[in-house]
Enzyme design. Structure first.
Site, mmCIF file in Angstrom:
data_model
loop_
_atom_site.group_PDB
_atom_site.id
_atom_site.type_symbol
_atom_site.label_atom_id
_atom_site.label_comp_id
_atom_site.label_asym_id
_atom_site.label_seq_id
_atom_site.Cartn_x
_atom_site.Cartn_y
_atom_site.Cartn_z
ATOM 1 N N LYS A 1 11.704 11.384 81.928
ATOM 2 C CA LYS A 1 12.913 12.075 82.357
ATOM 3 C C LYS A 1 13.688 12.642 81.170
ATOM 4 O O LYS A 1 14.083 13.784 81.212
ATOM 5 C CB LYS A 1 13.803 11.147 83.180
ATOM 6 C CG LYS A 1 13.464 11.175 84.653
ATOM 7 C CD LYS A 1 12.828 9.943 85.136
ATOM 8 C CE LYS A 1 12.373 10.056 86.584
ATOM 9 N NZ LYS A 1 11.967 8.761 87.088
ATOM 10 N N TRP B 1 15.175 2.883 93.363
ATOM 11 C CA TRP B 1 14.618 2.227 92.171
ATOM 12 C C TRP B 1 15.103 0.795 92.048
ATOM 13 O O TRP B 1 14.330 -0.100 91.707
ATOM 14 C CB TRP B 1 14.917 3.031 90.906
ATOM 15 C CG TRP B 1 14.336 4.413 90.962
ATOM 16 C CD1 TRP B 1 15.014 5.591 90.886
ATOM 17 C CD2 TRP B 1 12.952 4.784 91.128
ATOM 18 N NE1 TRP B 1 14.142 6.655 91.004
ATOM 19 C CE2 TRP B 1 12.882 6.191 91.150
ATOM 20 C CE3 TRP B 1 11.767 4.051 91.266
ATOM 21 C CZ2 TRP B 1 11.675 6.883 91.299
ATOM 22 C CZ3 TRP B 1 10.562 4.731 91.415
ATOM 23 C CH2 TRP B 1 10.524 6.135 91.433
ATOM 24 N N ASP C 1 17.794 -0.506 83.886
ATOM 25 C CA ASP C 1 16.832 0.575 84.033
ATOM 26 C C ASP C 1 17.591 1.855 83.664
ATOM 27 O O ASP C 1 18.476 2.288 84.391
ATOM 28 C CB ASP C 1 16.338 0.630 85.485
ATOM 29 C CG ASP C 1 15.390 1.804 85.749
ATOM 30 O OD1 ASP C 1 15.162 2.617 84.822
ATOM 31 O OD2 ASP C 1 14.884 1.905 86.890
HETATM 32 C C1 LIG Z 1 11.582 7.722 87.776
HETATM 33 C C2 LIG Z 1 12.267 6.432 87.764
HETATM 34 C C3 LIG Z 1 11.566 5.218 87.832
HETATM 35 C C4 LIG Z 1 10.053 5.145 87.999
HETATM 36 O O1 LIG Z 1 9.414 5.516 86.850
HETATM 37 P P1 LIG Z 1 7.822 5.496 86.761
HETATM 38 O O2 LIG Z 1 7.603 5.818 85.321
HETATM 39 O O3 LIG Z 1 7.308 6.530 87.693
HETATM 40 O O4 LIG Z 1 7.346 4.135 87.103
HETATM 41 C C5 LIG Z 1 12.294 4.047 87.780
HETATM 42 N N1 LIG Z 1 13.631 4.057 87.669
HETATM 43 C C6 LIG Z 1 14.340 5.206 87.596
HETATM 44 C C7 LIG Z 1 15.824 5.156 87.462
HETATM 45 C C8 LIG Z 1 13.681 6.427 87.645
HETATM 46 O O5 LIG Z 1 14.377 7.565 87.575
#
Ligand SMILES: *Cc1c(COP(=O)(O)O)cnc(C)c1O
Length: 356
Positions: free
Chosen positions: A191, A100, A167
């Site tokens: 998540k 990521w 993030d």
């Molecule tokens: C799942 C995830 C993403 C991507 O998320 P999307 O909504 O599919 O774009 C980005 N960063 C982290 C840490 C993730 O777990």
């Protein structure tokens, strides 16, 4: 009874699913479905406002921090953040802790300069780098607080004088933190906060409006702030279910209370891994994630057998990401500790030969 360890989209509280199901047929006693309801109505505006307010309250945000629910998932933020914050000649600093962050690096390079101040790539991202310096002229420093695929997590947010961007997709609302230290936080909801299709953005409004480039209307955070996150049609249902999940979290006692349970769940599973001679944890102990627990057996055939064995017990979603292999059990807020107990018992029973 299923035990849902999926990494994302992932488990939601049972009562939230029941309320969401009811609103699909009849939203707020309007006789209409939430899916066929106008977003400019008083009823939905109230949902959006409550969701934003709950985030402010749960994260204890100050008046400078604005809460937005945007389209496009966390992946859109990989480009929207630098588009809004980074001029072409400026440099952002970033810690490379997995897939990521690599994607955030790739997109940021489209807008400005990128200084990768540290990386744990050489060990397949099984630890969090500790030894690095952030250049004084960095516009901001970006971290991925929890690395969903590898199961590592920043236990301490690094001290730095520059602006912080994170993030937090896979550990948002799971642990206490001084969230006001961050100038921008983003998280895909799927998540730990709601269903897929919406993205939480928390942004300090004072950092906006400083870049020289023209920003497309829909990409400019300032426009979303001015319109209270209703610049265009928001993902109505995803926002609604996120709001229900935020209400649920508040009723549990908020982040402080859920963190206690999250700590207990992770301790239980890591203990089972450490006591086992069959299962091995894949990451440095001090960097272990409390959200995504990765472990292996080192023998694909027995791993397959274990997945089969647990399936019969209602355990779902423990297959590891293809880049790590083995198993990944995600222990998000909505997962009850009883599910972790079922998994750890299954691990012990399997090891002791009581296979199905
Ligand atoms: C799942 C995830 C993403 C991507 O998320 P999307 O909504 O599919 O774009 C980005 N960063 C982290 C840490 C993730 O777990």
């Amino acid at each position: 009874m299923m035990h849902n360890f999926n990494a994302g989209p992932s488990i939601l509280p049972r009562e939230v699913l029941q309320q969401a199901a009811a609103a699909v047929l009849n939203f707020n006693n309007t006789g209409l479905s939430i899916l066929e309801f106008g977003h400019r109505t008083q009823e939905f505006t109230a949902v959006m406002e409550e969701a934003r307010q709950l985030v402010k309250e749960l994260m204890q945000l100050d008046a400078d921090h604005e809460v937005l629910f945007l389209h496009g998932g966390a992946s859109t933020q990989f480009m929207q953040v630098p588009m809004n914050l980074l001029d072409a000649k400026e440099c952002m600093a970033i810690a490379d802790t997995g897939v990521w962050s690599s994607k955030a690096i790739k997109e940021a390079k489209l807008f400005g300069k990128v200084d990768i101040v540290c990386s744990s790539k050489e060990k397949n991202y099984t630890y969090i780098p500790k030894d690095f310096a952030i250049p004084n002229d960095a516009k901001y420093f970006h971290i991925t607080t929890n690395n969903t695929i590898y199961g590592t997590q920043w236990q301490q947010i690094p001290q730095c004088s520059s602006s912080l961007v994170a993030d937090m997709s896979s550990d948002i609302l799971s642990r206490q933190m001084d969230f006001n230290r961050f100038d921008l936080i983003y998280a895909g909801a799927q998540k730990n906060m709601g269903p897929a299709g919406v993205n939480l953005v928390v942004v300090n409004k004072n950092i906006l409006g400083k870049v020289k480039r023209a920003i497309p209307t829909i990409m400019d955070y300032r426009n979303h702030i001015a319109e209270k996150s209703m610049l265009n049609t928001p993902p109505v249902f995803a926002v609604y279910v996120s709001m229900l999940t935020l209400r649920w979290l508040k009723a549990q006692g908020g982040i402080k209370a859920i963190e206690k349970i999250n700590n207990a769940k992770a301790a239980l599973l890591y203990q089972a891994i450490d006591e086992s001679s069959l299962f091995t944890g894949t990451v440095a102990k001090e960097d272990r994630s409390k959200m995504n627990v990765c472990f292996v057996m080192g023998n694909e055939n027995i791993e397959k057998e274990f997945i089969q064995y647990t399936r019969a017990l209602g355990i779902a979603g423990i297959k590891g990401h293809r880049s790590v292999g083995g198993f990944r059990a995600s222990l998000y807020n909505a997962l009850p500790i009883s599910s972790v107990e079922v998994l750890t018992r299954a691990m012990r029973d399997f090891e002791n030969g009581q296979r199905a």
